[in-house]
Write an enzyme that holds these catalytic residues in place. Structure first.
Site, PDB file in Angstrom:
ATOM      1  N   CYS A 193      -0.945  -3.900 -15.969  1.00 37.55           N
ATOM      2  CA  CYS A 193      -1.465  -3.157 -15.212  1.00 37.55           C
ATOM      3  C   CYS A 193      -0.774  -3.359 -13.548  1.00 37.55           C
ATOM      4  CB  CYS A 193      -2.814  -3.104 -15.278  1.00 37.55           C
ATOM      5  SG  CYS A 193      -3.480  -4.352 -14.670  1.00 37.55           S
TER       6      CYS A 193
ATOM      7  N   HIS B  39       0.856  -1.238   0.007  1.00 40.60           N
ATOM      8  CA  HIS B  39       0.124   0.034  -0.009  1.00 40.60           C
ATOM      9  C   HIS B  39       1.053   1.307  -0.025  1.00 40.60           C
ATOM     10  CE1 HIS B  39      -4.121  -1.522   1.629  1.00 40.60           C
ATOM     11  NE2 HIS B  39      -4.234  -0.913   0.276  1.00 40.60           N
TER      12      HIS B  39
HETATM   13  C1  LIG Z   1      -2.788  -4.922 -10.868  1.00 39.77           C
HETATM   14  C2  LIG Z   1      -3.018  -5.698  -9.969  1.00 39.77           C
HETATM   15  O1  LIG Z   1      -4.305  -5.727  -9.070  1.00 39.77           O
HETATM   16  P1  LIG Z   1      -3.796  -5.252  -7.259  1.00 39.77           P
HETATM   17  O2  LIG Z   1      -2.551  -4.667  -7.437  1.00 39.77           O
HETATM   18  O3  LIG Z   1      -5.218  -4.335  -7.162  1.00 39.77           O
HETATM   19  O4  LIG Z   1      -4.127  -6.570  -6.762  1.00 39.77           O
HETATM   20  C3  LIG Z   1      -1.935  -6.946  -9.763  1.00 39.77           C
HETATM   21  O5  LIG Z   1      -1.928  -7.875  -8.957  1.00 39.77           O
HETATM   22  O6  LIG Z   1      -0.866  -6.618 -10.309  1.00 39.77           O
END
Ligand SMILES: C=C(OP(=O)(O)O)C(=O)O
Ligand SMILES: [Mg+2]
Length: 556
Positions: free
Chosen positions: A486, A186
């Site tokens: 992403c 985070h």
């Molecule tokens: C983009 C992702 O989703 P999150 O970070 O929200 O789990 C990931 O796991 O890379």
């Protein structure tokens, strides 16, 4: 004398300034007994403090907006957890003071979380922060947290609670360094959202004395303690050169020979849209919709409320592409009405798409709201599911989208190694892939993304992770479909070139990283990116992969 420390650089830029430590002192109230006839008054005091702290967290959230708001609201809910409050009441009833009752009840809850598995390490920091706030209020002492200072400083903390990160004033906090946390924790995600240089996972940072001058390089992860004049000058000029290079490159993302790589933004809601637009994002590559669901862990937000939030984001990108991820609840984002409370290892349990398939009504409402939000807008809506494991998952999601009458492209996130290994089979059901490298690393290396001690394995330069990226991109190319990234890997400019070389078709990241990635990509040809990708995959460790790619891209 100058010394160099190395952590994990998670948010670009250089910060030079004096160290101030976060007020993390755990306030342990004395364990004195109160007479039975004072219990009721003490219970009232405890409840008032809980309510006041929850209200303060919500107010801070309103001020911060975006992803931070939802994280803070989740913390407010933690404070008001009915079981915790009942435990505080019980402890006061048998003679605890309000502050001691809160302290002990939180300690019991904390132990419960810790025993439930290491996955909760990130949430433990949030819980400790909530406890410290309530205890401080009851004792009438200043709140722990960001130090008071009129002069700009470099903040050092064990870990940063979302409540603090959200309120960091970028004009005063030059940068920050934490002992804990990994590149996908985070704190790291929020630091990037703020655009403040940051280094995490640096054990020993807490021992740097208050007032010491340090120079932090958020790109390399290096901290120079008491830097020499030459080092300061060198870093300042490197930073100025980087900034100048950044503003010199504008427009859509592309390599120097014109191979287009759309640069998209990761957003948590309408509050993150202005920064995305300012950074020149060509659309949204990941809309984390779960932040809309954190307001109330007992039920999903109404269809109307969802339509409103989705529309606000969709309207901001006319003619652009917006990729919305359906709710990703569970593991580090539990929701009471969806997530089973008794899972021994929630990261491997009913989370993401699995939990939506168990609650088809929640998925249906979300898809209907998305469909209504996009009505009449000239946007390219794409909708994807988190935590797709196989073709059956992909089919179930695509069927649900079709049943909801959604006019959009349907896609699958690649976050589980099985999905990368069998990407072609998944692509028989959906139209695009999006690599969630944060979870993909977590599951590939069996390394919890919240735990600083295993951040070595969370490094997205790990060649095994690059292999899985390559497999997914090759499968998409063979099927004539797209495959974006992403996860946080996309925000590392050098790695963005390598991902491009691996065949990834778009990159989505926190808005603050977009200019860095755009500028670096524009310096290299596609062929160079491909050579850098091969060199990185031929390495045996993340560090070697990074160096090998760097050598190719710098023409050594
Ligand atoms: C983009 C992702 O989703 P999150 O970070 O929200 O789990 C990931 O796991 O890379
Ligand atoms: Mg994920």
């Amino acid at each position: 004398m100058e010394t160099t420390l190395r952590g994990v650089g998670v948010s670009h830029g250089v910060a030079i300034g004096e160290v101030r430590h976060m007020g993390t002192a755990v306030l342990e109230p004395p364990a004195k007994q109160i007479p039975a006839d004072e219990a009721e008054r003490e219970q009232g005091r405890a409840r008032q403090a809980v309510e006041a702290v929850a209200a303060d967290l919500v107010a801070r959230g309103n001020l911060a907006g975006g992803e931070a708001q939802h994280v803070l609201e989740a913390q407010a809910m933690m404070a008001q957890d009915p079981e915790l409050i009942a435990d505080v009441d019980r402890r006061i009833a048998v003679g605890s003071t309000a502050e001691r009752g809160v302290y002990d009840a939180f300690a019991a809850y904390r132990a419960l979380l810790a025993n439930a598995g290491e996955y909760l390490a990130g949430r433990v920091a949030d819980l400790d922060d909530v406890r410290n706030r309530i205890v401080a209020r009851l004792l009438g002492v200043p709140m722990p947290g960001v130090p008071d200072s009129d002069e700009p400083y470099v903040l050092i903390a064990r870990d940063l609670a979302p409540a603090d990160t959200a309120l960091l004033d970028p004009t005063l906090v030059l940068g920050f360094v934490t002992e804990e946390g990994g590149p996908t924790s985070h704190s790291a995600i929020l630091a990037r959202a703020l655009g403040v240089p940051a280094v995490v996972a640096l054990p020993g940072a807490g021992e740097i004395a208050e007032g010491t001058v340090v120079a932090v390089d958020g790109s390399t992860g290096e901290i120079f303690v008491e830097p020499s004049q030459e080092k300061r000058a060198e870093m300042e000029s490197a930073s100025a050169a980087r900034k100048a290079a950044l503003s010199a490159v504008t427009g859509p993302g592309a390599t120097s020979d014109g191979h287009k790589v759309p640069l998209l933004a990761n957003v948590g809601g309408p509050g993150d849209v202005p920064a995305a637009l300012e950074a020149g994002a060509e659309g949204v590559g990941l809309f984390r919709t779960e932040f809309l669901f954190l307001d109330d862990s007992k039920q999903a937000p109404s269809e109307e409320k969802q339509v409103e939030a989705y529309r606000a984001v969709l309207e901001a990108f006319p003619e652009g592409r917006v990729v919305v991820r359906v709710l990703d609840a569970g593991a580090d984002k539990p929701l009471e009405f969806l997530t089973p409370a008794d899972e021994p290892n929630p990261a491997l349990g009913v989370r993401g798409l699995r939990s939506l398939l168990d609650h088809p009504d929640v998925l249906r409402t979300q898809l209907t709201a998305l469909s209504r939000a996009a009505e009449g807008l000239p946007v390219y809506l794409e909708v994807m599911a988190p935590m797709v494991a196989d073709r059956a998952d992909a089919k179930a999601f695509a069927d649900a989208c079709r049943e909801a009458g959604l006019q959009a492209k349907f896609g699958a996130m690649v976050e589980i190694p099985s999905a990368a290994l069998r990407a072609r089979s998944i692509l028989q059901e959906v139209e695009f892939l999006s690599l969630g490298t944060n979870d993909l690393a977590q599951y590939t290396f069996a390394a919890d993304r919240q735990v600083g001690a295993v951040s070595r394995l969370q490094d997205p330069w790990q060649p095994a992770l690059l292999d899985l990226v390559a497999l997914s991109a090759e499968a998409a190319r063979a099927e004539g479909k797209s495959c974006g990234v992403c996860g946080e890997a996309a925000s590392d400019p050098l790695l963005a070139c390598v991902l491009t070389g691996l065949g990834v078709t778009s990159l989505s990241m926190g808005a603050a990283s977009i200019p860095y990635v755009r500028a670096t990509l524009a310096k290299h040809t596609l062929a160079q990116c491909e050579r850098a990708a091969s060199a990185a995959r031929a390495a045996d460790s993340a560090d070697e992969a990074r160096l090998a790619a760097q050598a190719v891209l710098s023409g050594e």
